[in-house]
Enzyme design. Structure first.
Site, PDB file in Angstrom:
ATOM      1  N   ASN A 154       0.798  -1.338   0.000  1.00  0.00           N
ATOM      2  CA  ASN A 154      -0.056  -0.086   0.059  1.00  0.00           C
ATOM      3  C   ASN A 154       0.837   1.101  -0.019  1.00  0.00           C
ATOM      4  OD1 ASN A 154      -1.793   2.097   0.391  1.00  0.00           O
ATOM      5  ND2 ASN A 154      -2.172   1.377   2.535  1.00  0.00           N
ATOM      6  N   LYS A 211       0.252   4.243  -0.241  1.00  0.00           N
ATOM      7  CA  LYS A 211      -0.516   5.594   0.325  1.00  0.00           C
ATOM      8  C   LYS A 211      -0.136   6.701  -0.559  1.00  0.00           C
ATOM      9  CE  LYS A 211       0.130   3.086   4.865  1.00  0.00           C
ATOM     10  NZ  LYS A 211       0.107   3.200   6.246  1.00  0.00           N
ATOM     11  N   HIS A 240      -9.381   1.374   4.785  1.00  0.00           N
ATOM     12  CA  HIS A 240      -8.086   1.703   5.521  1.00  0.00           C
ATOM     13  C   HIS A 240      -8.043   2.804   6.676  1.00  0.00           C
ATOM     14  CE1 HIS A 240      -3.902   2.529   6.359  1.00  0.00           C
ATOM     15  NE2 HIS A 240      -3.667   1.646   5.706  1.00  0.00           N
ATOM     16  N   GLU A 281      -6.423   5.064   7.971  1.00  0.00           N
ATOM     17  CA  GLU A 281      -6.219   6.397   7.474  1.00  0.00           C
ATOM     18  C   GLU A 281      -7.408   7.134   6.852  1.00  0.00           C
ATOM     19  OE1 GLU A 281      -2.656   5.601   5.414  1.00  0.00           O
ATOM     20  OE2 GLU A 281      -1.621   5.011   7.243  1.00  0.00           O
ATOM     21  N   GLU A 312      -5.296  -4.748  10.492  1.00  0.00           N
ATOM     22  CA  GLU A 312      -4.196  -3.739  10.710  1.00  0.00           C
ATOM     23  C   GLU A 312      -4.413  -2.952  11.935  1.00  0.00           C
ATOM     24  OE1 GLU A 312      -2.213  -2.564   6.691  1.00  0.00           O
ATOM     25  OE2 GLU A 312      -3.876  -1.246   7.158  1.00  0.00           O
ATOM     26  N   GLY A 323       2.890   2.513  10.614  1.00  0.00           N
ATOM     27  CA  GLY A 323       3.604   3.563  10.477  1.00  0.00           C
ATOM     28  C   GLY A 323       4.399   3.736  11.619  1.00  0.00           C
ATOM     29  N   SER A 372       3.565  -2.017  10.186  1.00  0.00           N
ATOM     30  CA  SER A 372       4.973  -2.286  10.442  1.00  0.00           C
ATOM     31  C   SER A 372       5.665  -3.411  10.066  1.00  0.00           C
ATOM     32  CB  SER A 372       5.472  -1.716  11.806  1.00  0.00           C
ATOM     33  OG  SER A 372       5.105  -0.384  11.779  1.00  0.00           O
TER      34      SER A 372
HETATM   35  P1  13P Z   1       3.204   0.469   7.709  1.00  0.00           P
HETATM   36  O1  13P Z   1       3.692  -0.762   6.918  1.00  0.00           O
HETATM   37  O2  13P Z   1       3.750   1.602   6.916  1.00  0.00           O
HETATM   38  O3  13P Z   1       3.255   0.516   9.153  1.00  0.00           O
HETATM   39  O4  13P Z   1       1.577   0.730   7.155  1.00  0.00           O
HETATM   40  C1  13P Z   1       0.654  -0.561   6.844  1.00  0.00           C
HETATM   41  C2  13P Z   1      -0.451  -0.271   6.546  1.00  0.00           C
HETATM   42  O5  13P Z   1      -1.083   0.841   6.871  1.00  0.00           O
HETATM   43  C3  13P Z   1      -0.541  -0.786   5.257  1.00  0.00           C
HETATM   44  O6  13P Z   1      -1.988  -0.565   4.774  1.00  0.00           O
END
Ligand code: 13P
Length: 255
Positions: free
Chosen positions: A13, A15, A98, A100, A170, A176, A216
């Protein structure tokens, strides 16, 4: 539970990262590194990068996905992109719900459900994200919360369509932050999600469903996380922006 019944999927992903030209370059770099993988390899990229990603990935084992889609086919929804549009481009996957999107863009379980149904109606494969915040984990409501998120997201989705749903667990506190869930924590919640899917549909549907861990996941911890029986792959943010790291995770899923 027989893990061999399920397809392992390692999905990136990206982002809000990478321009179209950077997309082409990164996928060209990744292609030889992930060629011949036993698991499915998917990259979910920003809308404006989809065309470049599809072209760069053509003829390879990399599937391309978007990071969101709207629930209407068309209309007055400034700034949104529909599942119909993605399908016509040749996009195969779409991430829905997601954290976010939930956190920054007002996405709710109800709108997640609408988007899931719209995407499935167009024949897209959905990567549905669920997961708890740190506060919710500390309150001890993780199991109830992910069960509720899963149930609402899949409301009105047939067992047949559920075959095109991948669930990504997640935990918000692990995204992150460099703070990964332990493999036991990931396994525990992925197993809970599978149980919920079995209750909604049947044990057979649950057995066949790919459930990923995300948060992560990196080249160092992927092996351990992916060794768990209910963890069928990963949804990877930061580490999917580095060809070498991403390919190490793909190789970990091959084992
Ligand atoms: P990270 O791997 O950067 O923690 O992000 C995970 C994520 O949100 C994947 O959708």
């Amino acid at each position: 539970m027989d893990k061999t019944k399920r397809a392992a999927i390692i999905a990136g992903n990206w982002k809000m990262n990478k321009t179209p030209s950077e997309t082409t370059a990164l996928i060209q770099e990744m292609k030889p590194l992930v060629a011949g993988a036993d698991c499915k390899v998917v990259l979910c990229v920003p809308f404006v990068d989809l065309d470049a990603a599809l072209k760069a990935a053509e003829g390879s084992n990399i599937g391309i996905g978007a990071e969101n889609c709207h629930f209407e086919k068309s209309g007055a929804f400034t700034g949104e992109v529909s599942a119909v549009m993605l399908k016509e481009m040749g996009v195969e996957y779409v991430i829905i719900g997601h954290s976010e999107r939930r956190q920054y863009f007002g996405e709710t379980d109800v709108t997640v459900n609408k988007r899931v149904k719209a995407a499935l109606a167009e024949g897209l494969k959905v990567i549905l994200c669920v997961g708890e915040t740190l506060e919710q984990r500390e309150q001890g409501i993780t199991a109830e919360l992910v069960a509720m998120q899963t149930k609402i997201a899949l409301l009105g989705v047939s067992a047949e369509d559920a075959a095109n749903v991948i669930i990504a667990y997640e935990p918000v506190w692990a995204i992150g932050t460099g703070k990964t869930a332990t493999s036991d924590q990931a396994e525990e919640v992925c197993a809970i999600i599978r149980k919920v899917v079995a209750e909604i549909y049947s044990p057979a549907v649950a057995d066949a469903m790919t459930i990923q861990y995300g948060g992560s996941m990196n080249a160092k911890n992927a092996d351990e996380l992916l060794s768990k029986v209910n963890v069928d792959g990963g949804l990877i943010g930061g580490a999917s922006l580095k060809a070498e790291d991403f390919s190490i995770i793909v190789k970990a899923a091959n084992k």
